[in-house]
Write an enzyme that holds these catalytic residues in place. Structure first.
Site, PDB file in Angstrom:
ATOM      1  N   GLU A 168      -1.723  -6.204  -2.434  1.00 19.12           N
ATOM      2  CA  GLU A 168      -2.643  -5.300  -1.745  1.00 19.12           C
ATOM      3  C   GLU A 168      -3.583  -4.724  -2.789  1.00 19.12           C
ATOM      4  O   GLU A 168      -3.198  -4.523  -3.942  1.00 19.12           O
ATOM      5  CB  GLU A 168      -1.931  -4.111  -1.084  1.00 19.12           C
ATOM      6  CG  GLU A 168      -1.133  -4.391   0.137  1.00 19.12           C
ATOM      7  CD  GLU A 168      -0.571  -3.094   0.740  1.00 19.12           C
ATOM      8  OE1 GLU A 168      -1.099  -1.999   0.433  1.00 19.12           O
ATOM      9  OE2 GLU A 168       0.402  -3.183   1.491  1.00 19.12           O
ATOM     10  N   TRP A 203      -6.464  -5.225   1.344  1.00 25.93           N
ATOM     11  CA  TRP A 203      -6.054  -4.313   2.421  1.00 25.93           C
ATOM     12  C   TRP A 203      -7.307  -3.681   3.016  1.00 25.93           C
ATOM     13  O   TRP A 203      -8.072  -3.079   2.280  1.00 25.93           O
ATOM     14  CB  TRP A 203      -5.122  -3.224   1.897  1.00 25.93           C
ATOM     15  CG  TRP A 203      -4.573  -2.405   3.021  1.00 25.93           C
ATOM     16  CD1 TRP A 203      -5.157  -1.346   3.655  1.00 25.93           C
ATOM     17  CD2 TRP A 203      -3.333  -2.634   3.699  1.00 25.93           C
ATOM     18  NE1 TRP A 203      -4.374  -0.887   4.679  1.00 25.93           N
ATOM     19  CE2 TRP A 203      -3.240  -1.659   4.730  1.00 25.93           C
ATOM     20  CE3 TRP A 203      -2.294  -3.562   3.558  1.00 25.93           C
ATOM     21  CZ2 TRP A 203      -2.147  -1.587   5.590  1.00 25.93           C
ATOM     22  CZ3 TRP A 203      -1.213  -3.482   4.412  1.00 25.93           C
ATOM     23  CH2 TRP A 203      -1.140  -2.496   5.417  1.00 25.93           C
ATOM     24  N   HIS A 248       0.486  -3.728  -6.168  1.00 27.38           N
ATOM     25  CA  HIS A 248      -0.530  -3.155  -5.290  1.00 27.38           C
ATOM     26  C   HIS A 248      -1.445  -2.283  -6.141  1.00 27.38           C
ATOM     27  O   HIS A 248      -0.972  -1.401  -6.868  1.00 27.38           O
ATOM     28  CB  HIS A 248       0.112  -2.338  -4.169  1.00 27.38           C
ATOM     29  CG  HIS A 248       0.877  -3.183  -3.201  1.00 27.38           C
ATOM     30  ND1 HIS A 248       1.476  -2.665  -2.061  1.00 27.38           N
ATOM     31  CD2 HIS A 248       1.147  -4.519  -3.184  1.00 27.38           C
ATOM     32  CE1 HIS A 248       2.068  -3.644  -1.404  1.00 27.38           C
ATOM     33  NE2 HIS A 248       1.892  -4.779  -2.080  1.00 27.38           N
ATOM     34  N   TYR A 271      -4.463   0.323  -6.296  1.00 28.08           N
ATOM     35  CA  TYR A 271      -5.365   1.291  -5.687  1.00 28.08           C
ATOM     36  C   TYR A 271      -5.896   2.192  -6.813  1.00 28.08           C
ATOM     37  O   TYR A 271      -6.209   1.707  -7.892  1.00 28.08           O
ATOM     38  CB  TYR A 271      -4.647   2.063  -4.573  1.00 28.08           C
ATOM     39  CG  TYR A 271      -4.347   1.190  -3.366  1.00 28.08           C
ATOM     40  CD1 TYR A 271      -5.286   1.023  -2.352  1.00 28.08           C
ATOM     41  CD2 TYR A 271      -3.142   0.494  -3.270  1.00 28.08           C
ATOM     42  CE1 TYR A 271      -5.027   0.207  -1.246  1.00 28.08           C
ATOM     43  CE2 TYR A 271      -2.877  -0.330  -2.180  1.00 28.08           C
ATOM     44  CZ  TYR A 271      -3.827  -0.465  -1.175  1.00 28.08           C
ATOM     45  OH  TYR A 271      -3.576  -1.280  -0.100  1.00 28.08           O
ATOM     46  N   ARG A 279      -1.492 -11.786   5.062  1.00 22.14           N
ATOM     47  CA  ARG A 279      -0.220 -11.063   4.908  1.00 22.14           C
ATOM     48  C   ARG A 279      -0.037 -10.227   6.165  1.00 22.14           C
ATOM     49  O   ARG A 279      -0.866  -9.353   6.466  1.00 22.14           O
ATOM     50  CB  ARG A 279      -0.245 -10.191   3.657  1.00 22.14           C
ATOM     51  CG  ARG A 279       1.048  -9.413   3.387  1.00 22.14           C
ATOM     52  CD  ARG A 279       0.977  -8.777   2.001  1.00 22.14           C
ATOM     53  NE  ARG A 279       2.125  -7.964   1.654  1.00 22.14           N
ATOM     54  CZ  ARG A 279       2.175  -6.632   1.714  1.00 22.14           C
ATOM     55  NH1 ARG A 279       1.101  -5.947   2.123  1.00 22.14           N
ATOM     56  NH2 ARG A 279       3.262  -5.975   1.353  1.00 22.14           N
ATOM     57  N   ASN A 312       7.770  -3.958   1.984  1.00 23.03           N
ATOM     58  CA  ASN A 312       6.542  -3.372   1.440  1.00 23.03           C
ATOM     59  C   ASN A 312       6.846  -2.132   0.607  1.00 23.03           C
ATOM     60  O   ASN A 312       7.592  -1.242   1.037  1.00 23.03           O
ATOM     61  CB  ASN A 312       5.604  -2.989   2.595  1.00 23.03           C
ATOM     62  CG  ASN A 312       4.295  -2.422   2.101  1.00 23.03           C
ATOM     63  OD1 ASN A 312       3.462  -3.134   1.562  1.00 23.03           O
ATOM     64  ND2 ASN A 312       4.105  -1.104   2.269  1.00 23.03           N
ATOM     65  N   GLU A 313       6.276  -2.068  -0.592  1.00 23.70           N
ATOM     66  CA  GLU A 313       6.322  -0.875  -1.451  1.00 23.70           C
ATOM     67  C   GLU A 313       7.678  -0.173  -1.332  1.00 23.70           C
ATOM     68  O   GLU A 313       7.756   0.994  -0.925  1.00 23.70           O
ATOM     69  CB  GLU A 313       5.176   0.066  -1.080  1.00 23.70           C
ATOM     70  CG  GLU A 313       3.819  -0.594  -1.242  1.00 23.70           C
ATOM     71  CD  GLU A 313       2.638   0.274  -0.844  1.00 23.70           C
ATOM     72  OE1 GLU A 313       2.854   1.438  -0.446  1.00 23.70           O
ATOM     73  OE2 GLU A 313       1.495  -0.208  -0.935  1.00 23.70           O
TER      74      GLU A 313
END
Length: 550
Positions: free
Chosen positions: A263, A293, A234, A236, A90, A167-168
């Site tokens: 991610e 990531w 994503h 996290y 990516r 992105n985001e």
């Protein structure tokens, strides 16, 4: 050179509200089964809630994010990423709103490099990150115009390229505002004639902890008349338990809606500790793609998979992604458009016995005879052997690697495995024994150590240790010793390799911190866990000699 890299995932004040909101994950009835995709499709497309290739073969992403727009000179990285066995990259691009625009020639070159290295290329605009909360962020409409400006470059690449619009593209402020512009951007690209698989990121800085994407995914999917839309979550520190991970992934799978983990991170940060083990094991069980990531260049180096873009210097996070359970070496399969096949079950032959050269007190270069394979050898993994235990220490796309971070005056045994693009691993080579040089110890009184806590949060902290050579001769190789008094533990380190028994910690250097010139210093950073009291260690030694407190 810019110092800002990947933006923070969410402000700390907002994250404090996450735990209560995440209880909503347990209520998964919002998604309904997806409609079937149209029968005719070109290149990569969605079929029955799955990403498939033009020939109908499932394609499960196992890849790495690469910060191209901030490091345009790191073109070797795509070949290095492929050498790990990854099947996807990516690529971070800019539409010119926030960073320097990646023009048509640059994007065409990136696609050509992806194809030359047999990687599926996910292209994303990063300027949209945190819109609505970050005033510097651009809109999805601006990003869509950028993709339209690249239509001549992208057309005909449907077999190889996925377009990740932005992105985001929404922060934590009014995340419900994500749905309309996301739908509009998808429609705008379809009206412009794009047939590619389009990937859309979630709000809440990509983590969707308020379930806006999850709850509106069906409506957004239905708005794409091609049925060729892929959702990206994503993951996290919001996803710090197995339950949160499995609930979210299964919500999409149960509804027949296509999802990829676009991610994710593993190392703990100031907001919590992501459960990357569950992310990877559940993605493997459910047949979902993921893209870690990131390759290198983060402001916070704990998210770097490699140190300084060097594929021979994997971080602990990189070792986890490339060589750990359900990692790239075990699970990645090359796209069939490049000749890869999920039916390749033949492993490479064993590499030759490695030979050691250029042995120092902290490193050794290993070289071995190449393996052969019925398709192709993708790379080699070097392990340290101790009795019946193996520890991964390095990877290489060639038949040579330099192993760093070793201790002075220590005997080691190393061996090598070969692997192919289908993830098949060879038998282990014979071992080679290596004893490192003794090195130069620090005379008593010729060093000082500074220790400070640079950040702290419930259950964890980040520390920094500065080692200064106050003597007149260079220190070549060292072992730092200290003791935690309050049960603290080191969870991740950069600039050195820790070993901990109880409260006692010893640290050996990385290759780039091994030598300390007179009147110079090196710095080692780390994250750790703590449970309340977090006192500074009372004393330090360097290679057995006491050091003054700085």
């Amino acid at each position: 050179m810019r110092t800002a890299r990947h933006p923070a995932k969410r402000p700390a004040a907002v994250i404090l509200t996450v735990l209560a909101t995440l209880l909503g994950f347990l209520s998964l009835g919002a998604l309904a089964p997806a409609q079937a995709a149209p029968a005719a499709a070109t290149g990569l497309h969605i079929s029955d809630g799955r990403l498939v290739e033009g020939n109908g073969n499932d394609f499960i992403m196992r890849g790495v994010n690469h910060a191209h727009t901030w490091y345009p000179g790191e073109t070797q990285s795509l070949a290095d990423i492929k050498a790990t066995g990854a099947n996807t990259v990516r690529v971070v691009l800019s539409d010119g709103y926030r960073w320097s625009k990646n023009g048509p020639d640059d994007v065409a070159a990136v696609i050509a490099q992806c194809k030359a290295n047999r990687l599926i290329c996910v292209l994303e605009v990063h300027d949209t990150t945190g819109y609505g909360e970050d005033s510097a962020a651009g809109t999805l409409d601006h990003a869509a115009d950028y993709w339209i400006s690249l239509k001549d470059v992208l057309q005909g690449q449907e077999d190889y390229v996925v377009i990740n619009i932005g992105n985001e593209p929404w922060g934590n402020t009014n995340p419900a505002g994500w749905t309309a512009p996301t739908t509009a951007a998808v429609k705008k690209l379809r009206a412009a004639g794009f047939a590619h698989t389009i990937m859309v990121d979630a709000p809440n800085w990509g983590q969707d902890w308020q379930n806006v994407m999850r709850d509106n995914a069906q409506a957004v999917y239905d708005a794409d008349t091609t049925g060729n839309l892929l959702f990206s979550i994503h993951m996290y520190s919001v996803y710090n338990t197995a339950q949160k991970v499995t609930d979210y992934l299964n919500a999409f799978v149960d509804a027949g809606l296509p999802l990829v983990i676009g991610e994710f991170g593993g190392p703990a940060d100031q907001y919590g500790d992501p459960d990357e083990d569950t992310m990877m094991s559940e993605a493997q069980r459910l047949g979902l793609g993921w893209i870690a990531w990131s390759w290198s260049g983060n402001t916070d180096p704990i998210l770097d998979l490699t140190i300084g873009f060097d594929p021979a210097r994997l971080s602990s996070w990189g070792e986890r992604i490339f060589h750990g359970a359900n990692g790239i070496a075990q699970t990645s399969r090359e796209a069939t458009v490049y000749g890869g096949t999920s039916e390749d079950t033949e492993a490479p032959t064993a590499p030759g016995t490695p030979a050691a050269s250029a042995v120092t007190d902290t490193s050794a270069t290993l070289t071995w005879a190449a393996s052969s394979d019925n398709v192709a050898v993708a790379g080699y993994d070097v392990v340290r052997v101790s009795g019946g235990t193996e520890t991964a220490v390095a990877s290489s796309a060639t038949t040579s690697v330099t192993v760093t971070g070793l201790s002075a005056g220590t005997a080691y045994s190393f061996a090598v495995y070969a692997r192919d693009a289908a993830g098949n691993r060879s038998a282990r080579s014979a071992t080679v024994s290596v004893t490192t040089d003794e090195g130069t110890t620090a005379p008593a009184g010729s060093c000082s150590v500074g220790y400070k806590v640079v950040g702290q949060w419930p259950g964890g902290f980040q520390g920094e240790i500065t080692i200064r050579n106050t003597g007149t001769a260079a220190i070549d190789g060292w072992t730092l010793g200290f003791t935690f008094a309050n049960g603290q533990t080191v969870t991740n380190m950069w600039g050195g390799t820790p070993k901990q028994t109880g409260g006692s910690v010893s640290v050996t250097p990385a290759s780039y911190t091994s030598t300390i010139a007179p009147n110079s210093s090196v710095t080692v950073g780390f994250t750790g866990s703590q449970s309340g009291t977090n006192a500074v260690p009372a004393a330090f030694t360097l290679s057995g000699a006491a050091c003054a407190a700085a």
